[in-house]
Each structure stands twice: as structure tokens, then as C-alpha cells.
Motif scaffolding. Structure first.
Motif, PDB file in Angstrom:
ATOM      1  N   PRO A  40       2.161  11.394  -0.528  1.00 34.43           N
ATOM      2  CA  PRO A  40       2.547  10.487  -1.652  1.00 34.43           C
ATOM      3  C   PRO A  40       3.604  11.352  -2.685  1.00 34.43           C
ATOM      4  O   PRO A  40       3.339  12.438  -2.676  1.00 34.43           O
ATOM      5  CB  PRO A  40       1.397   9.927  -2.415  1.00 34.43           C
ATOM      6  N   THR A  41       4.297  10.392  -3.126  1.00 33.38           N
ATOM      7  CA  THR A  41       5.308  11.258  -4.276  1.00 33.38           C
ATOM      8  C   THR A  41       4.923  10.335  -5.691  1.00 33.38           C
ATOM      9  O   THR A  41       4.556   9.264  -5.660  1.00 33.38           O
ATOM     10  CB  THR A  41       6.786  11.157  -3.872  1.00 33.38           C
ATOM     11  N   GLY A  42       5.495  10.916  -6.546  1.00 27.50           N
ATOM     12  CA  GLY A  42       5.673  10.182  -7.961  1.00 27.50           C
ATOM     13  C   GLY A  42       4.443  10.691  -8.749  1.00 27.50           C
ATOM     14  O   GLY A  42       3.821  11.480  -8.542  1.00 27.50           O
ATOM     15  N   ASN A  43       4.329   9.786  -9.882  1.00 28.92           N
ATOM     16  CA  ASN A  43       3.093  10.118 -10.511  1.00 28.92           C
ATOM     17  C   ASN A  43       1.746   9.494 -10.083  1.00 28.92           C
ATOM     18  O   ASN A  43       1.689   9.058  -9.144  1.00 28.92           O
ATOM     19  CB  ASN A  43       3.137   9.265 -12.282  1.00 28.92           C
ATOM     20  N   GLN A  44       0.573   9.768 -10.714  1.00 26.35           N
ATOM     21  CA  GLN A  44      -0.804   9.579 -10.166  1.00 26.35           C
ATOM     22  C   GLN A  44      -0.855   8.106  -9.783  1.00 26.35           C
ATOM     23  O   GLN A  44      -1.264   7.523  -8.776  1.00 26.35           O
ATOM     24  CB  GLN A  44      -1.741   9.925 -11.213  1.00 26.35           C
ATOM     25  N   ASN A  53      -1.294   1.762  -0.073  1.00 26.49           N
ATOM     26  CA  ASN A  53      -0.397   1.110   1.216  1.00 26.49           C
ATOM     27  C   ASN A  53      -0.390   1.696   2.549  1.00 26.49           C
ATOM     28  O   ASN A  53      -0.618   1.187   3.569  1.00 26.49           O
ATOM     29  CB  ASN A  53       0.895   1.008   0.885  1.00 26.49           C
ATOM     30  N   HIS A  54      -0.655   3.135   2.511  1.00 23.42           N
ATOM     31  CA  HIS A  54      -0.793   3.895   3.806  1.00 23.42           C
ATOM     32  C   HIS A  54      -2.128   3.614   4.431  1.00 23.42           C
ATOM     33  O   HIS A  54      -2.152   3.465   5.589  1.00 23.42           O
ATOM     34  CB  HIS A  54      -0.441   5.235   3.591  1.00 23.42           C
ATOM     35  N   TYR A  55      -3.253   3.618   3.825  1.00 24.01           N
ATOM     36  CA  TYR A  55      -4.433   3.272   4.330  1.00 24.01           C
ATOM     37  C   TYR A  55      -4.570   2.038   4.859  1.00 24.01           C
ATOM     38  O   TYR A  55      -5.071   1.838   6.006  1.00 24.01           O
ATOM     39  CB  TYR A  55      -5.646   3.522   3.197  1.00 24.01           C
ATOM     40  N   LYS A  72     -11.900   0.058   3.271  1.00 20.03           N
ATOM     41  CA  LYS A  72     -12.656   0.304   2.214  1.00 20.03           C
ATOM     42  C   LYS A  72     -11.886   1.353   1.355  1.00 20.03           C
ATOM     43  O   LYS A  72     -11.900   1.254   0.047  1.00 20.03           O
ATOM     44  CB  LYS A  72     -13.968   0.632   2.541  1.00 20.03           C
ATOM     45  N   MET A  73     -11.506   2.393   1.904  1.00 18.69           N
ATOM     46  CA  MET A  73     -10.503   3.309   1.067  1.00 18.69           C
ATOM     47  C   MET A  73      -9.426   2.757   0.573  1.00 18.69           C
ATOM     48  O   MET A  73      -8.973   3.114  -0.580  1.00 18.69           O
ATOM     49  CB  MET A  73     -10.366   4.609   1.967  1.00 18.69           C
ATOM     50  N   ALA A  74      -8.586   1.844   1.434  1.00 19.30           N
ATOM     51  CA  ALA A  74      -7.609   1.379   0.945  1.00 19.30           C
ATOM     52  C   ALA A  74      -7.683   0.380  -0.289  1.00 19.30           C
ATOM     53  O   ALA A  74      -6.920   0.355  -1.479  1.00 19.30           O
ATOM     54  CB  ALA A  74      -6.857   0.488   1.966  1.00 19.30           C
ATOM     55  N   VAL A  80      -7.566   1.742  -7.836  1.00 18.74           N
ATOM     56  CA  VAL A  80      -7.145   2.986  -8.613  1.00 18.74           C
ATOM     57  C   VAL A  80      -5.479   2.618  -9.196  1.00 18.74           C
ATOM     58  O   VAL A  80      -5.241   2.890 -10.128  1.00 18.74           O
ATOM     59  CB  VAL A  80      -7.103   4.128  -7.763  1.00 18.74           C
ATOM     60  N   ALA A  81      -4.754   2.097  -7.974  1.00 16.03           N
ATOM     61  CA  ALA A  81      -3.374   1.756  -8.494  1.00 16.03           C
ATOM     62  C   ALA A  81      -3.387   0.666  -9.538  1.00 16.03           C
ATOM     63  O   ALA A  81      -2.191   0.627 -10.042  1.00 16.03           O
ATOM     64  CB  ALA A  81      -2.764   1.455  -7.116  1.00 16.03           C
TER      65      ALA A  81
END
Length: 108
Positions: A40-44, A53-55, A72-74, A80-81
């Protein structure tokens, strides 16, 4: 035959195997995950959203046994997002670790 058709359609929808994207086998899923180089890129906060999105994309491709912990991780990463800073709390870190360990058990 008419009475059987609704049961077939329901089974098909529940198993997500009808007309959808074919899923990988467990072995293929594990190989795929080992070669995954997503960064991933950018801030946290942006990174958390990209990871979620990747998960989600990965969970849609891999075997159901592997998809469950990834989904579940997604879900955790979506939470978090949704925070202003994109920081994981202790409970979220523990859940991510638990699910990652489940994947490790499946792919050992």
C-alpha cells in the motif's frame, strides 16, 4: 423436477459456485498468498483502505477455507480505514494476528 429446481438454485447461491468466478484450490491459494507482493501507499488511513480492498479482492479469489480468515481481516481493515488516522487498536491487531495464524495453519 420442478420442486428440485429451487433447492438447486438456493444451494448454488449459498455455495457461490454457480456462474461466479471460479475459486482457487487450497494449494493454489496458499501459493498465491506466498507470492503476493501488494504494497500500500499513502498515509496510514489510505493504506488501511487499500489493504482492506486488497484483502477483499483476494478473499473473492481463493479457496473458501482460506477466504474466511482473509474476509475477517478485510472487515477489520475496513474498520481501521474508517478511523481518522487509520491506526489499529490492540483488539484489531489481535484479530488480524489470529486470522493470519489461521491462514498459516491451513497453508502449512
Amino acid at each position: 423436477m420442478k420442486k428440485l429446481l429451487p433447492a438447486v438454485v438456493i444451494s448454488c447461491l449459498l455455495l457461490a459456485g454457480c456462474g461466479g468466478t471460479p475459486r482457487m484450490s487450497v494449494g493454489e491459494s496458499c501459493t498465491f498468498l506466498q507470492g503476493d507482493t501488494f504494497k500500500p501507499t499513502g498515509n496510514q488511513q489510505q493504506q488501511a483502505e487499500q489493504i482492506a480492498n486488497h484483502y477483499q479482492e483476494v478473499a473473492d479469489k481463493v479457496a473458501p477455507e482460506v477466504a474466511d480468515p482473509i474476509q475477517k481481516m478485510a472487515d477489520v481493515m475496513k474498520q481501521v480505514a474508517g478511523t481518522s488516522l487509520g491506526n489499529k487498536n490492540q483488539e484489531q491487531v489481535a484479530e488480524l494476528t489470529k486470522q493470519n495464524n489461521r491462514i498459516g495453519e491451513i497453508c502449512k
